[in-house]
Design a protein around this motif. Structure first.
Motif, PDB file in Angstrom:
ATOM      1  N   ALA A 288       9.014   5.302 -13.559  1.00 32.61           N
ATOM      2  CA  ALA A 288       8.494   4.709 -12.312  1.00 32.61           C
ATOM      3  C   ALA A 288       9.097   3.327 -12.097  1.00 32.61           C
ATOM      4  O   ALA A 288       9.437   2.942 -10.965  1.00 32.61           O
ATOM      5  CB  ALA A 288       6.978   4.625 -12.378  1.00 32.61           C
TER       6      ALA A 288
ATOM      7  N   GLU B 274      12.596   3.740 -10.875  1.00 33.95           N
ATOM      8  CA  GLU B 274      12.562   4.168  -9.475  1.00 33.95           C
ATOM      9  C   GLU B 274      12.244   2.982  -8.560  1.00 33.95           C
ATOM     10  O   GLU B 274      12.843   2.826  -7.499  1.00 33.95           O
ATOM     11  CB  GLU B 274      11.509   5.273  -9.326  1.00 33.95           C
ATOM     12  N   TYR B 275      11.316   2.136  -9.042  1.00 31.91           N
ATOM     13  CA  TYR B 275      10.937   0.947  -8.260  1.00 31.91           C
ATOM     14  C   TYR B 275      12.136   0.004  -8.129  1.00 31.91           C
ATOM     15  O   TYR B 275      12.414  -0.517  -7.061  1.00 31.91           O
ATOM     16  CB  TYR B 275       9.755   0.241  -8.943  1.00 31.91           C
TER      17      TYR B 275
ATOM     18  N   THR C 285      10.124   1.855  -4.485  1.00 34.72           N
ATOM     19  CA  THR C 285       8.922   2.685  -4.289  1.00 34.72           C
ATOM     20  C   THR C 285       7.761   2.061  -5.067  1.00 34.72           C
ATOM     21  O   THR C 285       7.852   1.887  -6.289  1.00 34.72           O
ATOM     22  CB  THR C 285       9.185   4.106  -4.810  1.00 34.72           C
TER      23      THR C 285
ATOM     24  N   SER D 244       4.391   1.662  -7.148  1.00 39.09           N
ATOM     25  CA  SER D 244       3.537   2.459  -8.033  1.00 39.09           C
ATOM     26  C   SER D 244       2.477   1.536  -8.644  1.00 39.09           C
ATOM     27  O   SER D 244       2.712   0.331  -8.788  1.00 39.09           O
ATOM     28  CB  SER D 244       4.362   3.089  -9.151  1.00 39.09           C
TER      29      SER D 244
ATOM     30  N   ASP E 287       0.136  12.466  -9.994  1.00 37.38           N
ATOM     31  CA  ASP E 287      -0.229  11.272 -10.778  1.00 37.38           C
ATOM     32  C   ASP E 287      -0.251  11.634 -12.253  1.00 37.38           C
ATOM     33  O   ASP E 287      -0.366  12.802 -12.613  1.00 37.38           O
ATOM     34  CB  ASP E 287      -1.603  10.766 -10.337  1.00 37.38           C
TER      35      ASP E 287
ATOM     36  N   LEU F 234      -1.217   6.465 -13.895  1.00 38.02           N
ATOM     37  CA  LEU F 234      -0.065   5.942 -13.134  1.00 38.02           C
ATOM     38  C   LEU F 234      -0.051   6.654 -11.787  1.00 38.02           C
ATOM     39  O   LEU F 234      -0.042   7.899 -11.725  1.00 38.02           O
ATOM     40  CB  LEU F 234       1.240   6.232 -13.896  1.00 38.02           C
ATOM     41  N   LEU F 235      -0.086   5.833 -10.723  1.00 33.06           N
ATOM     42  CA  LEU F 235      -0.127   6.406  -9.367  1.00 33.06           C
ATOM     43  C   LEU F 235       1.212   6.120  -8.674  1.00 33.06           C
ATOM     44  O   LEU F 235       1.399   5.039  -8.126  1.00 33.06           O
ATOM     45  CB  LEU F 235      -1.278   5.786  -8.574  1.00 33.06           C
ATOM     46  N   PRO F 236       2.166   7.030  -8.709  1.00 30.98           N
ATOM     47  CA  PRO F 236       3.469   6.789  -8.053  1.00 30.98           C
ATOM     48  C   PRO F 236       3.309   6.833  -6.537  1.00 30.98           C
ATOM     49  O   PRO F 236       2.423   7.528  -6.018  1.00 30.98           O
ATOM     50  CB  PRO F 236       4.342   7.959  -8.525  1.00 30.98           C
ATOM     51  N   SER F 237       4.171   6.079  -5.831  1.00 24.94           N
ATOM     52  CA  SER F 237       4.159   6.026  -4.357  1.00 24.94           C
ATOM     53  C   SER F 237       2.744   5.705  -3.841  1.00 24.94           C
ATOM     54  O   SER F 237       2.189   6.429  -3.011  1.00 24.94           O
ATOM     55  CB  SER F 237       4.645   7.355  -3.762  1.00 24.94           C
ATOM     56  N   CYS F 238       2.197   4.643  -4.395  1.00 24.20           N
ATOM     57  CA  CYS F 238       0.805   4.302  -4.024  1.00 24.20           C
ATOM     58  C   CYS F 238       0.700   2.779  -3.845  1.00 24.20           C
ATOM     59  O   CYS F 238       1.314   2.029  -4.606  1.00 24.20           O
ATOM     60  CB  CYS F 238      -0.127   4.788  -5.145  1.00 24.20           C
TER      61      CYS F 238
ATOM     62  N   ALA G 109      -0.100  -3.468  -9.872  1.00 27.12           N
ATOM     63  CA  ALA G 109       1.045  -2.750  -9.264  1.00 27.12           C
ATOM     64  C   ALA G 109       2.343  -3.170  -9.950  1.00 27.12           C
ATOM     65  O   ALA G 109       2.419  -4.255 -10.518  1.00 27.12           O
ATOM     66  CB  ALA G 109       1.131  -3.073  -7.779  1.00 27.12           C
TER      67      ALA G 109
END
Ligand SMILES: Nc1nc2c(ncn2[C@@H]2O[C@H](COP(=O)(O)OP(=O)(O)OP(=O)(O)O)[C@@H](O)[C@H]2O)c(=O)[nH]1
Length: 665
Positions: free
Chosen positions: A514, A517-518, A523, A525, A566, A579-583, A621
């Motif tokens: 994540a 990706e960020y 994005t 998370s 998630d 872990l909450l991706p795209s949140c 975050a």
């Protein structure tokens, strides 16, 4: 068509070729012999006939020369008897010369001026005739020697004549005219004897003057033309110039002939004796023609004899061919040929040796095949053989059993049973192997007819024989259990066995992903970290099993509450992470609250006592500067600690900007 085919076949057979060769050789030899015989025979015949012609022409020329000399001698004697007599006496003496009439058709005497002064037999008008302008008179006057004139047509008789002349002399020896004897060319006796000479059908004797005028030709009396002959051969021209001899000549428009020329010097004549070459060669031609037919008949006889002979000679060859056919059909083992022909015996013995080697090789091959079949049949490893086109030719019993196929399986059945997800990849790789000959190594799923999905490992290699590809041999192993074991190990490595959630390791890997990706796309998370409040009393009072039960129930509720995408983990003890991706942080706060409430409703019971639990939650975050999972985890842990410190059962959101936190609520 059928007779033509059978004729072609019999000519093309060994027997036909032998016979054809013999006949051709015979005909060529006969042809060459006949040709040589014709050539040499022609020369011999020509030589013999030329000798004969030489002899004939010499006889004729000598005879004619004698006759001319006699006539001229007689005229000279007459001239001497007439010297010094007057005209009347002349006439009387001529009349008394009756004996000369045997050799001459007429006599005449001229004076020095060329006027005929006497003749016998007396022809009216002849005496007094002027002949001074005649060629023969001029010749004798200028050259006072006996002379034979050119042929001319007599004015009185109308016959073709020649004149034999001798000069007259007076007492002083001066020219005093001529004494001439006429010879009738057609009826006179001079050439009569030539009529009787026979030189075959076409041979003839002819006489020419020095000017080329023909005086005599046996078959051309009526066409005698003293003014000119038709024979224009080069040999005649030579003869007219004085040459005498024999040659082969071609007269104008006539066929080739053997000719002999002789000179009759006193008269200045030429004797020609000619025989057409066709005539003299005719007997030779007839002889060779008879010889040719005789040889042809002999050739036919030979052909029949040779055919019988060749058939008899080739009988062992025929037997050999029959025996080879029998060996081929399995009716006999070896050739047994009784013949004296050394070559055929050698062929039979070579064939037997090769047949023996072939049978031995075949037996060896059969043994090897049986051995191979036994190995393939008894091995517990599934094996197959494929052709160069990729089709499976053989599957051993172990493979048939593994794949659940009958021995009579259809070509496509096993292929259709490959798992759809693996089919394309398998097909592509198999094509590559067929094209390049490289090894085929692949794990794939196979849909067993009993409904189970098998994992199999296929390893196929190309088989080479004499450096040529023959096909492929492959091995198939059932790796279902191994695959399952590997899958379990992989799962256990990243999951908590008690709750089935991710363990710390599994969670940290996803948190790192994540973070990447960020960093890459920005994005957002969010990480929620929470700890159970007062969990210890449950353990202590209810026992460890009750504590485990509470941990499992909490895990279930949390997993239930969040999205499938998630990630929920038990970090260890009574500590959990989500872990909450795209949140966004706001959404995460709401989720944390709902989790807190949901978990608060979870209860476990022991000995009529019910236990519930609360959560102290820290939320943070991913943000700029987060270098690793530990950084983010430490921040969330700090927030969770704050929640504990704030009296537990609460959510603390932490971020770099506190105003932002306030704005969230
Ligand atoms: N049943 C069970 N108990 C566990 C397990 N792992 C840790 N524990 C217990 O969890 C408790 C955690 O203790 P703490 O978090 O320090 O205590 P608490 O009672 O929760 O107190 P606060 O966290 O301060 O509210 C300890 O009693 C551990 O023995 C586990 O796998 N099963």
């Amino acid at each position: 068509m059928a007779p033509f085919t059978s004729l072609t076949r019999s000519i093309c057979s060994l027997q036909g070729r032998l016979l054809a060769g013999l006949v051709m050789t015979w005909l060529v030899i006969v042809g060459i012999v006949l040709l040589l015989a014709w050539q040499f025979g022609k020369e011999l015949v020509d030589d013999a006939n030329l000798s004969h012609l030489r002899y004939e022409s010499r006889l004729i020329a000598e005879d004619l020369t004698r006759q001319v000399e006699r006539r001229l001698g007689t005229l000279e004697r007459l001239e001497r008897s007439l010297r010094g007599v007057d005209e009347e006496e002349l006439k009387a003496r001529l009349a008394n010369s009756q004996v000369l009439m045997e050799w001459f058709e007429g006599l005449m005497v001229t004076d020095a001026d060329g006027r005929v002064v006497a003749d016998w037999p007396v022809v009216p008008g002849r005496v007094g005739l002027e002949i001074a302008d005649r060629e023969y008179f001029r010749m004798v006057r200028h050259s006072p020697w006996p002379y034979v004139s050119r042929p001319f047509v007599g004015r009185a008789s109308g016959d073709s004549l020649v004149l034999m002349l001798v000069p007259r002399f007076d007492d002083r020896g001066s020219f005093d005219g001529v004494v001439g004897g006429m010879i009738n060319l057609a009826q006179g006796g001079l050439f009569q004897r030539l009529e009787t000479i026979r030189l075959g059908e076409e041979g003839y004797v002819s006489i020419f003057t020095a000017m080329g005028e023909r005086l005599f030709h046996p078959r051309r009396h009526s066409s005698l033309r003293p003014e000119g002959a038709q024979d224009d051969s080069a040999a005649l021209q030579l003869a007219l110039d004085g040459w005498q001899g024999e040659t082969v000549a071609r007269a104008g428009g006539e066929a080739t002939a053997l000719v002999s020329y002789r000179q009759i010097w006193p008269a200045g004549w030429v004797v020609k004796v000619a025989v057409p070459q066709a005539q003299i060669q005719q007997p030779l031609g007839e002889f060779l023609s008879r010889l040719w037919w005789a040889w042809l008949a002999l050739a036919v006889l030979m052909l029949v004899t040779m055919r019988l002979l060749v058939r008899r000679l080739l009988r062992p060859l025929h037997r050999l061919e029959q025996q080879i056919a029998q060996v081929g059909a399995g009716e006999r083992r070896y050739l047994e040929l009784s013949t004296n022909m050394h070559e055929l015996r050698q062929v039979a013995s070579s064939f037997n040796r090769l047949e023996h080697e072939r049978l031995a090789a075949l037996e060896h091959l059969r043994d090897r095949q049986a051995f191979l079949d036994a190995v393939l049949g008894s091995t517990p490893i599934g094996m197959f053989v494929a052709g160069l086109n990729g089709h499976l030719n053989y599957l051993n019993p172990a493979l048939l059993e593994l794949l659940g196929l009958n021995e009579v399986y259809s070509a496509n059945e096993w292929w259709e049973r490959i798992h759809p997800a693996d089919k394309q990849g398998t097909e592509d790789m198999w094509r590559h192997t067929l094209a390049t000959g490289s090894d085929f190594v692949r794990q794939l799923r196979f849909l067993h007819p009993n409904g189970v999905t098998l994992w199999v490992e296929v390893h196929a290699s190309q088989v080479l024989g004499n450096e040529q590809a023959l096909g492929f041999v492959g091995m198939v192993k059932d790796i279902t259990e191994r695959r399952q074991q590997e899958a379990l190990q992989r799962w256990e490595a990243e999951h908590d066995p008690l709750t089935g959630l991710l363990n710390r390791r599994g969670f940290e890997r996803r948190l790192e992903e994540a973070l990447a990706e960020y960093a890459k796309t920005g994005t957002p998370s969010v990480l929620i970290l929470f700890d159970l409040d007062h969990f210890k009393p449950i353990n202590d009072e209810g026992g460890h099993a009750l504590g485990d039960e509470m941990l499992r129930r909490v895990a279930q509720v949390v997993a239930w509450e969040v999205r499938r995408s998630d990630h929920v983990a038990r970090q260890g003890g009574d500590e959990f992470a989500v872990l909450l991706p795209s949140c966004t942080l706001k959404q995460a706060g709401e989720i944390a609250e709902s989790l807190r409430r949901a978990v608060a409703e979870v209860t476990v019971t022991n000995e009529d006592k019910t236990y519930s639990i609360t959560l102290s939650m820290g939320v943070t975050a991913l943000q700029e500067g987060d270098e690793s999972a530990d950084t983010v985890l430490a921040r969330a842990d700090e927030a969770s600690y704050k929640a504990k410190a704030n009296g537990r059962n609460t959510v603390v959101i932490t971020t770099c900007d506190d105003d932002l936190v306030d704005s969230l609520w």
